[in-house]
Scaffold this motif. Structure first.
Motif, PDB file in Angstrom:
ATOM      1  N   THR B  87       0.846  -1.194   0.000  1.00 20.69           N
ATOM      2  CA  THR B  87       0.000   0.000   0.000  1.00 20.69           C
ATOM      3  C   THR B  87       0.882   1.246   0.000  1.00 20.69           C
ATOM      4  O   THR B  87       2.094   1.147   0.174  1.00 20.69           O
ATOM      5  CB  THR B  87      -0.910   0.068   1.253  1.00 20.69           C
ATOM      6  OG1 THR B  87      -0.122   0.524   2.363  1.00 20.69           O
ATOM      7  CG2 THR B  87      -1.516  -1.278   1.591  1.00 20.69           C
ATOM      8  N   ARG B  88       0.221   2.413  -0.129  1.00 24.34           N
ATOM      9  CA  ARG B  88       0.960   3.665  -0.045  1.00 24.34           C
ATOM     10  C   ARG B  88       0.697   4.354   1.301  1.00 24.34           C
ATOM     11  O   ARG B  88       0.863   5.562   1.433  1.00 24.34           O
ATOM     12  CB  ARG B  88       0.560   4.583  -1.216  1.00 24.34           C
ATOM     13  CG  ARG B  88       0.879   4.019  -2.606  1.00 24.34           C
ATOM     14  CD  ARG B  88       2.353   4.049  -2.932  1.00 24.34           C
ATOM     15  NE  ARG B  88       2.797   5.329  -3.413  1.00 24.34           N
ATOM     16  CZ  ARG B  88       3.105   5.619  -4.679  1.00 24.34           C
ATOM     17  NH1 ARG B  88       3.027   4.687  -5.624  1.00 24.34           N
ATOM     18  NH2 ARG B  88       3.510   6.817  -5.025  1.00 24.34           N
ATOM     19  N   THR B  89       0.293   3.567   2.291  1.00 24.89           N
ATOM     20  CA  THR B  89       0.052   4.131   3.626  1.00 24.89           C
ATOM     21  C   THR B  89       1.263   4.935   4.120  1.00 24.89           C
ATOM     22  O   THR B  89       2.404   4.542   3.883  1.00 24.89           O
ATOM     23  CB  THR B  89      -0.255   3.014   4.656  1.00 24.89           C
ATOM     24  OG1 THR B  89      -0.415   3.611   5.954  1.00 24.89           O
ATOM     25  CG2 THR B  89       0.844   1.968   4.740  1.00 24.89           C
ATOM     26  N   PRO B  90       1.006   6.038   4.860  1.00 27.80           N
ATOM     27  CA  PRO B  90       2.137   6.762   5.470  1.00 27.80           C
ATOM     28  C   PRO B  90       2.761   6.013   6.651  1.00 27.80           C
ATOM     29  O   PRO B  90       3.854   6.352   7.081  1.00 27.80           O
ATOM     30  CB  PRO B  90       1.504   8.082   5.926  1.00 27.80           C
ATOM     31  CG  PRO B  90       0.042   7.831   6.007  1.00 27.80           C
ATOM     32  CD  PRO B  90      -0.278   6.737   5.045  1.00 27.80           C
ATOM     33  N   PRO B  95       9.116   6.307   6.895  1.00 24.99           N
ATOM     34  CA  PRO B  95       7.990   7.077   6.341  1.00 24.99           C
ATOM     35  C   PRO B  95       8.417   8.170   5.350  1.00 24.99           C
ATOM     36  O   PRO B  95       8.432   9.356   5.680  1.00 24.99           O
ATOM     37  CB  PRO B  95       7.303   7.650   7.582  1.00 24.99           C
ATOM     38  CG  PRO B  95       8.289   7.565   8.685  1.00 24.99           C
ATOM     39  CD  PRO B  95       9.306   6.545   8.336  1.00 24.99           C
ATOM     40  N   ILE B  96       8.749   7.711   4.150  1.00 27.37           N
ATOM     41  CA  ILE B  96       9.089   8.631   3.061  1.00 27.37           C
ATOM     42  C   ILE B  96       7.900   8.686   2.104  1.00 27.37           C
ATOM     43  O   ILE B  96       7.422   7.650   1.664  1.00 27.37           O
ATOM     44  CB  ILE B  96      10.339   8.137   2.293  1.00 27.37           C
ATOM     45  CG1 ILE B  96      11.546   8.045   3.242  1.00 27.37           C
ATOM     46  CG2 ILE B  96      10.663   9.076   1.122  1.00 27.37           C
ATOM     47  CD1 ILE B  96      12.776   7.406   2.605  1.00 27.37           C
ATOM     48  N   GLY B  97       7.417   9.887   1.836  1.00 25.65           N
ATOM     49  CA  GLY B  97       6.350  10.065   0.860  1.00 25.65           C
ATOM     50  C   GLY B  97       6.938  10.234  -0.526  1.00 25.65           C
ATOM     51  O   GLY B  97       8.042  10.771  -0.683  1.00 25.65           O
ATOM     52  N   LEU B  98       6.222   9.748  -1.541  1.00 29.93           N
ATOM     53  CA  LEU B  98       6.676   9.864  -2.931  1.00 29.93           C
ATOM     54  C   LEU B  98       5.476  10.264  -3.770  1.00 29.93           C
ATOM     55  O   LEU B  98       4.490   9.525  -3.830  1.00 29.93           O
ATOM     56  CB  LEU B  98       7.211   8.519  -3.426  1.00 29.93           C
ATOM     57  CG  LEU B  98       7.513   8.426  -4.921  1.00 29.93           C
ATOM     58  CD1 LEU B  98       8.720   9.289  -5.293  1.00 29.93           C
ATOM     59  CD2 LEU B  98       7.763   6.971  -5.342  1.00 29.93           C
ATOM     60  N   THR B  99       5.537  11.427  -4.399  1.00 30.79           N
ATOM     61  CA  THR B  99       4.416  11.876  -5.226  1.00 30.79           C
ATOM     62  C   THR B  99       4.917  12.513  -6.509  1.00 30.79           C
ATOM     63  O   THR B  99       5.861  13.301  -6.502  1.00 30.79           O
ATOM     64  CB  THR B  99       3.539  12.893  -4.456  1.00 30.79           C
ATOM     65  OG1 THR B  99       3.111  12.306  -3.227  1.00 30.79           O
ATOM     66  CG2 THR B  99       2.315  13.286  -5.268  1.00 30.79           C
ATOM     67  N   ARG B 100       4.267  12.126  -7.609  1.00 32.18           N
ATOM     68  CA  ARG B 100       4.541  12.768  -8.885  1.00 32.18           C
ATOM     69  C   ARG B 100       3.727  14.049  -8.948  1.00 32.18           C
ATOM     70  O   ARG B 100       2.525  14.028  -8.667  1.00 32.18           O
ATOM     71  CB  ARG B 100       4.142  11.852 -10.046  1.00 32.18           C
ATOM     72  CG  ARG B 100       4.389  12.499 -11.412  1.00 32.18           C
ATOM     73  CD  ARG B 100       3.758  11.744 -12.547  1.00 32.18           C
ATOM     74  NE  ARG B 100       2.344  11.506 -12.409  1.00 32.18           N
ATOM     75  CZ  ARG B 100       1.398  12.422 -12.508  1.00 32.18           C
ATOM     76  NH1 ARG B 100       1.686  13.687 -12.710  1.00 32.18           N
ATOM     77  NH2 ARG B 100       0.125  12.077 -12.366  1.00 32.18           N
ATOM     78  N   VAL B 101       4.372  15.148  -9.293  1.00 35.12           N
ATOM     79  CA  VAL B 101       3.665  16.435  -9.364  1.00 35.12           C
ATOM     80  C   VAL B 101       3.930  17.090 -10.712  1.00 35.12           C
ATOM     81  O   VAL B 101       4.831  16.686 -11.455  1.00 35.12           O
ATOM     82  CB  VAL B 101       4.134  17.401  -8.246  1.00 35.12           C
ATOM     83  CG1 VAL B 101       3.886  16.817  -6.873  1.00 35.12           C
ATOM     84  CG2 VAL B 101       5.597  17.792  -8.429  1.00 35.12           C
ATOM     85  N   LYS B 102       3.128  18.104 -10.990  1.00 25.04           N
ATOM     86  CA  LYS B 102       3.330  18.921 -12.182  1.00 25.04           C
ATOM     87  C   LYS B 102       4.120  20.158 -11.751  1.00 25.04           C
ATOM     88  O   LYS B 102       3.800  20.766 -10.724  1.00 25.04           O
ATOM     89  CB  LYS B 102       1.950  19.332 -12.713  1.00 25.04           C
ATOM     90  CG  LYS B 102       1.956  19.756 -14.146  1.00 25.04           C
ATOM     91  CD  LYS B 102       0.543  19.933 -14.655  1.00 25.04           C
ATOM     92  CE  LYS B 102       0.590  20.626 -16.005  1.00 25.04           C
ATOM     93  NZ  LYS B 102      -0.748  20.955 -16.506  1.00 25.04           N
ATOM     94  N   LEU B 103       5.149  20.480 -12.504  1.00 29.80           N
ATOM     95  CA  LEU B 103       5.958  21.659 -12.179  1.00 29.80           C
ATOM     96  C   LEU B 103       5.352  22.878 -12.862  1.00 29.80           C
ATOM     97  O   LEU B 103       5.229  22.918 -14.085  1.00 29.80           O
ATOM     98  CB  LEU B 103       7.406  21.449 -12.640  1.00 29.80           C
ATOM     99  CG  LEU B 103       8.360  22.636 -12.428  1.00 29.80           C
ATOM    100  CD1 LEU B 103       8.498  22.975 -10.938  1.00 29.80           C
ATOM    101  CD2 LEU B 103       9.732  22.337 -13.029  1.00 29.80           C
ATOM    102  N   LEU B 104       4.970  23.874 -12.068  1.00 26.85           N
ATOM    103  CA  LEU B 104       4.308  25.061 -12.626  1.00 26.85           C
ATOM    104  C   LEU B 104       5.253  26.249 -12.760  1.00 26.85           C
ATOM    105  O   LEU B 104       5.143  27.022 -13.705  1.00 26.85           O
ATOM    106  CB  LEU B 104       3.117  25.474 -11.741  1.00 26.85           C
ATOM    107  CG  LEU B 104       2.013  24.444 -11.548  1.00 26.85           C
ATOM    108  CD1 LEU B 104       0.911  25.024 -10.667  1.00 26.85           C
ATOM    109  CD2 LEU B 104       1.431  23.986 -12.883  1.00 26.85           C
TER     110      LEU B 104
END
Lengths: 157, 157
Positions: B87-90, B95-104
């Motif tokens: 799972t992606r539970t925190p 506890p390292i989070g990983l998220t793909r984001v859009k660069l604005l």
């Protein structure tokens, strides 16, 4: 906002691979990740995913290398000089590797994956299932990236 | 192979966002990442990428939560009980989070991104440009994941 935060990690497992040197960058390479035995049950259900992200600790990177601010991609002088955050260089302030792999097998505390560009004995920090939020349909990369990638593909043919 | 490896990190920057609570999970949320000033030049060239991965430290997770082995996704009892690595539970060992984001936008030591599910003041560990090696054309996710995702999409409509 204080920067004096202490963040301490311990490996959840280690990479096991026969690949050495540049061989690890071959996307066909098959490796194992051997988890700490007490974490075996934390793998339950992972076999239902086809792909994973592996977060690993680039333990060959010296403290000195963590201070590098700019690099030429792949150390090539014909490539632009870029900030480390604009590249995937291992010479990073926090040398954490991130690679998407294919999950081939799960057995007890050992998973077998394809495409992990990490050396034998590399400490693994976390693994995460790959899902559709991790993809991006229309993404843009710079010219220099496309050039490197094209060379890589041509070499293989 | 020794597990007694000490891995110590310090944040490269911090998240700045007005979103609170569940709002951060909205993929339209816009946040800033304010880097340590001495790292400003390490961002050079990043503006040529459209998407990034953000690795961040889930600083609200207690040491006790890091020992959790199994969870129901989203804490829902109608979901299967799964190992945390499935799972992606925190609630993770590390506890390292990983998220793909859009660069604005990029301006000095501040980048503006869309889709980062991290709270205000979250320590950022690393950012990486998103490229085609991070995508996967034919990936498989479990039934429970598809069910959660369908509910989320329906709620939005």
């Amino acid at each position: 906002m204080s920067h004096e935060i202490k963040i301490c990690l311990e490996p959840v497992g280690f990479v096991k691979t026969d690949a050495v040197g540049h061989e690890v960058r071959d996307k066909k390479v098959i490796s194992e990740i051997v988890f700490r035995e007490e974490l075996t049950e934390a793998l339950e259900g992972i076999e239902e995913f086809s792909h994973l992200f592996i977060l690993f600790w680039l333990n060959k990177i010296s403290d000195q290398s963590r201070k590098i601010m700019k690099v030429h991609p792949r150390g090539r002088n014909d490539m632009p000089l870029l900030g480390i955050f604009a590249t995937r260089t291992p010479h990073r302030t926090n040398p954490i590797g991130l690679t998407r792999v294919k999950l081939l097998n799960v057995e007890g505390n050992v998973i077998t994956v394809q495409g992990l560009d990490a050396f034998d004995c590399t400490p693994v920090l976390d693994i995460k299932p790959f899902d559709s939020w991790d993809t991006a349909a229309d993404f843009k990369v710079p010219e220099w990236w496309l050039k490197l990638e094209k060379e890589r593909t041509n070499k293989k043919e």
